[in-house]
Design a protein around this motif. Structure first.
Motif, mmCIF file in Angstrom:
data_model
loop_
_atom_site.group_PDB
_atom_site.id
_atom_site.type_symbol
_atom_site.label_atom_id
_atom_site.label_comp_id
_atom_site.label_asym_id
_atom_site.label_seq_id
_atom_site.Cartn_x
_atom_site.Cartn_y
_atom_site.Cartn_z
ATOM 1 N N VAL A 149 28.260 -42.846 57.783
ATOM 2 C CA VAL A 149 28.379 -44.240 57.329
ATOM 3 C C VAL A 149 27.560 -45.165 58.222
ATOM 4 O O VAL A 149 27.073 -46.207 57.762
ATOM 5 C CB VAL A 149 29.854 -44.710 57.259
ATOM 6 N N GLN A 150 27.357 -44.798 59.489
ATOM 7 C CA GLN A 150 26.495 -45.615 60.340
ATOM 8 C C GLN A 150 25.052 -45.538 59.840
ATOM 9 O O GLN A 150 24.311 -46.519 59.911
ATOM 10 C CB GLN A 150 26.565 -45.166 61.798
ATOM 11 N N MET A 189 31.457 -50.834 58.910
ATOM 12 C CA MET A 189 31.554 -49.548 58.232
ATOM 13 C C MET A 189 32.126 -48.470 59.142
ATOM 14 O O MET A 189 32.990 -47.687 58.741
ATOM 15 C CB MET A 189 30.178 -49.120 57.724
ATOM 16 N N THR A 190 31.665 -48.415 60.396
ATOM 17 C CA THR A 190 32.146 -47.356 61.289
ATOM 18 C C THR A 190 33.599 -47.578 61.697
ATOM 19 O O THR A 190 34.390 -46.631 61.735
ATOM 20 C CB THR A 190 31.260 -47.259 62.544
ATOM 21 N N LEU A 210 24.177 -45.438 56.784
ATOM 22 C CA LEU A 210 24.091 -46.374 55.659
ATOM 23 C C LEU A 210 23.818 -47.795 56.137
ATOM 24 O O LEU A 210 23.249 -48.616 55.403
ATOM 25 C CB LEU A 210 25.386 -46.357 54.849
ATOM 26 N N THR A 234 30.429 -54.696 51.934
ATOM 27 C CA THR A 234 31.077 -54.475 53.228
ATOM 28 C C THR A 234 32.474 -55.076 53.234
ATOM 29 O O THR A 234 33.420 -54.482 53.754
ATOM 30 C CB THR A 234 30.228 -55.096 54.364
ATOM 31 N N ALA A 271 35.762 -46.721 58.744
ATOM 32 C CA ALA A 271 35.894 -45.271 58.588
ATOM 33 C C ALA A 271 36.936 -44.714 59.564
ATOM 34 O O ALA A 271 37.739 -43.842 59.202
ATOM 35 C CB ALA A 271 34.543 -44.598 58.830
ATOM 36 N N VAL A 294 34.950 -52.808 51.470
ATOM 37 C CA VAL A 294 35.342 -51.667 52.310
ATOM 38 C C VAL A 294 36.364 -52.095 53.354
ATOM 39 O O VAL A 294 37.335 -51.384 53.632
ATOM 40 C CB VAL A 294 34.101 -51.047 52.992
#
Length: 278
Positions: free
Chosen positions: A163-164, A177-178, A166, A134, A181, A137
């Motif tokens: 991605v959510q 992640m969201t 994941l 994480t 993105a 990213v």
């Protein structure tokens, strides 16, 4: 409910109420806490998903005006104008949630099955690895130039929803992640976090329903302990969301992910070596 169960429930609610708003995986950190407290890894994973319901109440209260706006737009929604400005938020939430389910449900089944086969130390170390991922990213997203976008598109909905999904894996930060993105898609940070947290509301409700359905009831927790943990996380979450949203703009949370992830990997390795399973 024993006195120990009460203490664990209160502490779990505090952890969830604080870390939900940080892009450092509330599910991963809560799973870590519950595992350290002696909870079976598979049950810890399910509980971490279920207890997100408390901060869902906080998010719904904090973003009540956005929710009201989206609700008022429903009567005028038409497929041909799904991503017109007045309908974009509703379309974004519906499409993203659909993709979250498509990606997340198979991963959830896999993760629970795998967690049940891991020892406590290996499970903790695995969460650490995902926390570090994480962080990677987030570093990448911070290098992207901001374009000032605020209104989501169909591509945004599909990407963020996937991605959510994941983030059903403990250690993968849902908000990290969201929002990353959305930053990759040239949204400004405030808009990215707003769209991320709004999407967390239906996603968390769905995740909690999935855990209750798959486990045939409350996952490894008494109704009283569950109520305590949910109530504490809701109150703490509401009190801290505004403060922590301001902190997010100032602290590089990839650093937090690397720190927590590294400690989890080392700690999990030590547990695996020195603590033998019963």
């Amino acid at each position: 409910m024993t006195e120990t169960d009460l203490v664990v429930a209160v502490l779990a609610g505090i952890v969830q109420g604080i870390v939900e708003w940080l892009p450092v995986s509330s599910q991963g950190n809560l799973s870590l806490f519950l595992s350290i407290a002696g909870t079976d890894p598979a049950v810890a994973l399910q509980l971490a998903l279920f207890l997100q319901l408390g901060t869902t109440v906080s998010a719904a209260t904090y973003y009540r005006e956005d929710i009201a706006l989206a609700t008022r737009s429903l009567p005028g929604w038409r497929p041909q104008r799904a991503y017109a400005e007045e309908n974009a938020l509703v379309s974004y939430i519906v499409v993203a949630c659909l993709l979250t389910g498509i990606v997340g449900i198979p991963l959830y089944i896999f993760a629970v099955d795998l967690a049940g086969q891991l020892t406590g130390g290996v499970f903790i170390a695995a969460i650490g690895v995902l926390l570090i991922l994480t962080g990677v990213v987030q570093i990448a997203s911070e290098s992207v130039s901001m374009g000032g976008r605020e209104t989501p598109t169909l591509l945004d909905s599909v990407l963020v929803g996937a991605v959510q999904g994941l983030a059903i894996l403990p250690g993968i930060s849902r908000s990290g992640m969201t929002s990353s993105a959305l930053l990759f898609r040239s949204y400004d940070p405030p808009a990215a976090f707003r769209l991320s947290f709004l999407l967390s509301i239906p996603a968390s409700i769905g995740a909690a329903a999935l855990t209750v359905t798959s486990s045939g009831g409350l996952p490894g927790i008494s109704p009283t302990a569950a109520l305590v943990a949910l109530s504490v996380s809701a109150v703490v979450g509401y009190l801290t969301i505004d403060l922590l949203m301001r902190v997010v703009e100032r602290i590089p949370f990839w650093f937090v992910c690397f720190g927590l992830g590294g400690l989890a990997v080392v700690g999990g390795g030590l547990v695996s070596v020195f603590v033998q399973p019963a």
